[in-house]
Scaffold this active site. Sequence first.
Site, short mmCIF file in Angstrom:
data_model
loop_
_atom_site.label_atom_id
_atom_site.label_comp_id
_atom_site.label_asym_id
_atom_site.label_seq_id
_atom_site.Cartn_x
_atom_site.Cartn_y
_atom_site.Cartn_z
N ASP A 245 0.17 1.62 -4.88
CA ASP A 245 0.16 0.34 -5.60
C ASP A 245 -0.14 0.52 -7.09
OD1 ASP A 245 -0.52 -0.33 -2.62
OD2 ASP A 245 0.37 -2.10 -3.58
N ASN A 255 -3.89 2.74 -2.95
CA ASN A 255 -2.93 2.35 -1.91
C ASN A 255 -3.72 1.64 -0.82
OD1 ASN A 255 -0.20 2.28 -0.89
ND2 ASN A 255 -0.86 3.70 0.68
#
Length: 364
Positions: A245, A255
């Site tokens: 992310d 993440n």
Amino acid sequence: MLVKLPNNETKEILTLWMEGSDVKMINQKLLPYQFEIYTAKTYQDTAKAIKNMTVRGAGAIGVAGAYGIAQACLTAPKKDINSFLKHVKKAEKTLKNTRPTAVNLFHDIDRVLAKLNISLPPEKNEKIMIEEAKKIAEESIISGKKIGENGESLIKNGAKIMTHCNAGALAFVDWGSALAPIRLAHRNKKSIIVYVNETRPRSQGAKLTSWELLQEDIPHIIIPDTAAGYYISQKEIDLIIVGADRIAANGDTANKIGTYTLAILAKENNIPFYVAAPLSTFDLKTTNGKAIPIEQRSETEITHIWGLLEKNKKIEKIRITPKNSPAKNPAFDITPAKYITTFITEKTLINPPFEKTIKETLKN
Ligand code: RUB
């Protein structure tokens, strides 16, 4: 991605796209039970869809944010550039105020806004900005495919691969990040099996990754997150691939919650830990993982679970914890760069020392 429709027809479909002033998206809250396209009519609808995770995954929410700005351009007053600007800036605030961790949302919105030129009339800006949003979506498809091509070489015939959350076509516009090399390895007739971590609390692995793999008949097994260590220690897993992310300048990676645990398990058991992500997920402005904001979500995602009630085939929410026990729900964690073997990007494979190689890759 290929989708098997209820009438047995197979269709190529994107996770989201723009049609006139509408943003259309696969409603990920209903999968795997129901396949439905949600239509966001306004930028406010699009922002709501990002926040409530009708559309989710770093790449997909980035494109949704860009489309949201395009929608705002369409509804903005056109009498003068200042009122146009005011409306678009309001939309920027609403769209950015949805999910804080994935940098793609901010990156893609800013890319569309960078096209704004106050010396041009509103109509001209509208056209240029909508074009840019569509270009971002097209580039996202291409980068997913390239991530697949670059990462496929890391998957040997017979590989047993673990993945976490959903970093597939559903988390992008198409192809995906972590699932792109897997998809390609399968299409190239490599025999593989994917261990899909359930990914509590929202179960993106159990609900979405499994659904995506089923669409292309890619062999897989869903396991509880708590079984990951067991299978890795039993030498059942050859490699782990996850998405991301936000990746800081030094390679620390945000993440889905649980990713950090897997990275340590990989190191302890000597298997490679790959992070697949487009270059738009790298954030050079963030020096290390400590500076990445972690989204805290509602405790009801822990205390309750959504699923299909077998008896009436309705999607229902049920409580699974005592009423008075509090819960905490961080949506992401940070994996320190030292646990990551290689980043798989659309441009190249990035290997350590990450501080240097990330900067070089993004510069060139
Ligand atoms: C999604 C998640 C995914 C990354 C990968 O979290 O953590 O692994 O977003 O995305 P959520 P991409 O479901 O909470 O949005 O494939 O775009 O790199």
